[in-house]
Design a protein around this motif. Structure first.
Motif, short mmCIF file in Angstrom:
data_model
loop_
_atom_site.label_atom_id
_atom_site.label_comp_id
_atom_site.label_asym_id
_atom_site.label_seq_id
_atom_site.Cartn_x
_atom_site.Cartn_y
_atom_site.Cartn_z
N ASP A 38 10.17 -5.18 5.55
CA ASP A 38 11.17 -5.18 6.62
C ASP A 38 11.32 -6.56 7.24
O ASP A 38 12.44 -7.02 7.50
N ALA A 39 10.20 -7.23 7.49
CA ALA A 39 10.24 -8.58 8.05
C ALA A 39 10.94 -9.53 7.08
O ALA A 39 11.75 -10.37 7.50
N TYR A 40 10.65 -9.38 5.81
CA TYR A 40 11.31 -10.20 4.78
C TYR A 40 12.81 -9.96 4.78
O TYR A 40 13.60 -10.92 4.73
N ASN A 41 13.22 -8.71 4.86
CA ASN A 41 14.64 -8.38 4.88
C ASN A 41 15.34 -9.00 6.09
O ASN A 41 16.43 -9.56 5.96
N LEU A 42 14.72 -8.89 7.26
CA LEU A 42 15.29 -9.49 8.47
C LEU A 42 15.38 -11.00 8.34
O LEU A 42 16.38 -11.61 8.71
N PHE A 43 14.33 -11.60 7.82
CA PHE A 43 14.30 -13.06 7.63
C PHE A 43 15.39 -13.48 6.64
O PHE A 43 16.06 -14.50 6.84
N SER A 44 15.55 -12.70 5.59
CA SER A 44 16.57 -13.00 4.57
C SER A 44 17.98 -12.94 5.15
O SER A 44 18.86 -13.71 4.76
N GLU A 45 18.19 -12.04 6.09
CA GLU A 45 19.51 -11.92 6.74
C GLU A 45 19.86 -13.17 7.54
O GLU A 45 21.03 -13.42 7.82
N THR A 46 18.85 -13.96 7.90
CA THR A 46 19.10 -15.19 8.66
C THR A 46 19.19 -16.42 7.75
O THR A 46 19.26 -17.54 8.24
N GLY A 47 19.16 -16.18 6.42
CA GLY A 47 19.36 -17.29 5.50
C GLY A 47 18.18 -17.63 4.61
O GLY A 47 18.28 -18.51 3.76
N TYR A 48 17.07 -16.95 4.76
CA TYR A 48 15.91 -17.21 3.90
C TYR A 48 16.25 -16.76 2.48
O TYR A 48 16.71 -15.64 2.28
N THR A 49 16.00 -17.62 1.49
CA THR A 49 16.42 -17.31 0.12
C THR A 49 15.28 -17.22 -0.89
O THR A 49 15.53 -16.95 -2.06
N LYS A 50 14.08 -17.43 -0.44
CA LYS A 50 12.95 -17.40 -1.39
C LYS A 50 12.46 -15.96 -1.59
O LYS A 50 12.92 -15.03 -0.95
N SER A 51 11.48 -15.80 -2.48
CA SER A 51 10.97 -14.48 -2.85
C SER A 51 10.08 -13.89 -1.76
O SER A 51 9.61 -14.60 -0.86
N ILE A 52 9.80 -12.61 -1.90
CA ILE A 52 8.88 -11.92 -1.00
C ILE A 52 7.48 -12.53 -1.10
O ILE A 52 6.77 -12.63 -0.10
N ASN A 53 7.09 -12.99 -2.28
CA ASN A 53 5.78 -13.63 -2.43
C ASN A 53 5.73 -14.95 -1.66
O ASN A 53 4.72 -15.25 -1.01
N ASP A 54 6.82 -15.71 -1.72
CA ASP A 54 6.88 -16.95 -0.94
C ASP A 54 6.86 -16.64 0.56
O ASP A 54 6.22 -17.35 1.34
N PHE A 55 7.56 -15.59 0.94
CA PHE A 55 7.58 -15.17 2.34
C PHE A 55 6.18 -14.78 2.80
O PHE A 55 5.76 -15.16 3.89
N SER A 56 5.46 -14.05 1.97
CA SER A 56 4.09 -13.64 2.30
C SER A 56 3.22 -14.86 2.56
O SER A 56 2.45 -14.89 3.52
N THR A 57 3.36 -15.86 1.70
CA THR A 57 2.59 -17.09 1.87
C THR A 57 3.00 -17.79 3.17
O THR A 57 2.15 -18.26 3.92
N LEU A 58 4.30 -17.84 3.43
CA LEU A 58 4.81 -18.46 4.65
C LEU A 58 4.25 -17.78 5.89
O LEU A 58 3.88 -18.43 6.87
N MET A 59 4.13 -16.46 5.83
CA MET A 59 3.63 -15.69 6.96
C MET A 59 2.10 -15.72 7.05
O MET A 59 1.52 -15.28 8.04
N GLY A 60 1.45 -16.20 6.00
CA GLY A 60 -0.01 -16.24 5.99
C GLY A 60 -0.64 -14.91 5.68
O GLY A 60 -1.80 -14.66 6.02
N VAL A 61 0.13 -14.04 5.04
CA VAL A 61 -0.39 -12.72 4.69
C VAL A 61 -1.43 -12.87 3.59
O VAL A 61 -1.20 -13.52 2.58
N LYS A 62 -2.57 -12.27 3.83
CA LYS A 62 -3.65 -12.33 2.84
C LYS A 62 -3.29 -11.44 1.66
O LYS A 62 -2.88 -10.31 1.84
N LYS A 63 -3.47 -11.98 0.49
CA LYS A 63 -3.18 -11.20 -0.71
C LYS A 63 -4.24 -10.10 -0.86
O LYS A 63 -5.42 -10.33 -0.67
N LYS A 64 -3.76 -8.93 -1.20
CA LYS A 64 -4.66 -7.80 -1.42
C LYS A 64 -5.00 -7.74 -2.90
O LYS A 64 -4.16 -7.99 -3.74
N LYS A 65 -6.24 -7.39 -3.16
CA LYS A 65 -6.61 -7.18 -4.56
C LYS A 65 -5.91 -5.94 -5.06
O LYS A 65 -5.86 -4.92 -4.37
N SER A 66 -5.39 -6.03 -6.23
CA SER A 66 -4.71 -4.86 -6.78
C SER A 66 -5.74 -3.78 -7.10
O SER A 66 -6.91 -4.05 -7.32
#
Length: 83
Positions: A38-66
Protein backbone atom coordinates in the motif's frame (compact mmCIF):
# COMPACT_ATOMS: atom_id res chain seq x y z
CA UNK A 1 17.25 3.78 4.25
CA UNK A 2 16.25 7.27 3.26
CA UNK A 3 14.77 9.03 6.29
CA UNK A 4 13.05 11.72 4.19
CA UNK A 5 11.45 9.13 1.90
CA UNK A 6 10.24 7.20 4.94
CA UNK A 7 8.78 10.38 6.42
CA UNK A 8 7.07 11.14 3.08
CA UNK A 9 5.55 7.65 2.97
CA UNK A 10 4.33 8.11 6.55
CA UNK A 11 2.69 11.42 5.56
CA UNK A 12 0.97 9.75 2.61
CA UNK A 13 -0.32 7.01 4.92
CA UNK A 14 -1.61 9.66 7.35
CA UNK A 15 -3.48 11.35 4.50
CA UNK A 16 -5.24 8.02 3.94
CA UNK A 17 -6.33 7.90 7.59
CA UNK A 18 -3.42 6.22 9.38
CA UNK A 19 -3.27 7.67 12.90
CA UNK A 20 -0.54 5.75 14.69
CA UNK A 21 3.00 6.94 15.44
CA UNK A 22 5.91 7.09 13.04
CA UNK A 23 7.59 4.20 14.90
CA UNK A 24 4.41 2.14 14.56
CA UNK A 25 4.43 2.89 10.83
CA UNK A 26 8.03 1.73 10.47
CA UNK A 27 7.20 -1.46 12.37
CA UNK A 28 4.14 -1.99 10.18
CA UNK A 29 6.21 -1.76 6.99
CA UNK A 30 8.64 -4.31 8.41
CA UNK A 31 5.99 -6.81 9.46
CA UNK A 32 3.10 -6.45 7.03
CA UNK A 33 3.65 -7.06 3.31
CA UNK A 34 0.22 -5.65 2.45
CA UNK A 35 1.01 -2.37 4.22
CA UNK A 36 4.33 -2.21 2.39
CA UNK A 37 2.51 -2.73 -0.90
CA UNK A 38 0.00 0.00 0.00
CA UNK A 39 2.81 2.41 0.85
CA UNK A 40 4.51 1.54 -2.44
CA UNK A 41 1.28 2.18 -4.35
CA UNK A 42 0.81 5.58 -2.68
CA UNK A 43 4.44 6.49 -3.32
CA UNK A 44 4.10 5.41 -6.96
CA UNK A 45 1.08 7.71 -7.37
CA UNK A 46 3.38 10.63 -6.54
CA UNK A 47 5.85 9.72 -9.29
CA UNK A 48 8.02 6.94 -7.88
CA UNK A 49 8.92 4.62 -10.77
CA UNK A 50 11.21 1.99 -9.32
CA UNK A 51 10.30 -1.55 -8.23
CA UNK A 52 8.79 -2.66 -4.93
CA UNK A 53 12.19 -4.17 -4.05
CA UNK A 54 13.87 -0.80 -4.59
CA UNK A 55 11.14 0.82 -2.51
CA UNK A 56 11.72 -1.69 0.29
CA UNK A 57 15.40 -0.81 0.30
CA UNK A 58 14.57 2.91 0.26
CA UNK A 59 12.29 2.43 3.26
CA UNK A 60 14.90 0.34 5.09
CA UNK A 61 12.62 -2.66 5.28
CA UNK A 62 14.52 -5.69 6.47
CA UNK A 63 14.38 -8.55 4.03
CA UNK A 64 12.60 -11.60 5.37
CA UNK A 65 14.01 -15.02 4.81
CA UNK A 66 11.79 -16.93 2.51
CA UNK A 67 9.97 -19.94 3.86
CA UNK A 68 11.90 -22.23 1.54
CA UNK A 69 15.21 -20.88 2.87
CA UNK A 70 14.09 -21.53 6.43
CA UNK A 71 12.86 -25.00 5.49
CA UNK A 72 16.20 -25.92 3.89
CA UNK A 73 18.06 -24.64 6.94
CA UNK A 74 15.82 -26.67 9.25
CA UNK A 75 16.24 -29.80 7.15
CA UNK A 76 20.02 -29.49 7.11
CA UNK A 77 20.17 -28.87 10.82
CA UNK A 78 17.68 -31.45 12.09
CA UNK A 79 17.10 -34.00 9.38
CA UNK A 80 20.63 -34.85 8.34
CA UNK A 81 21.56 -38.52 8.41
CA UNK A 82 23.20 -39.84 11.60
CA UNK A 83 26.98 -40.12 11.59
Amino acid sequence: MNEQALQDAYSLFQQEGYNKSFDDFVNLLNTNDEALQDAYNLFSETGYTKSINDFSTLMGVKKKKSQSTLLRWFQRLYLRPPL
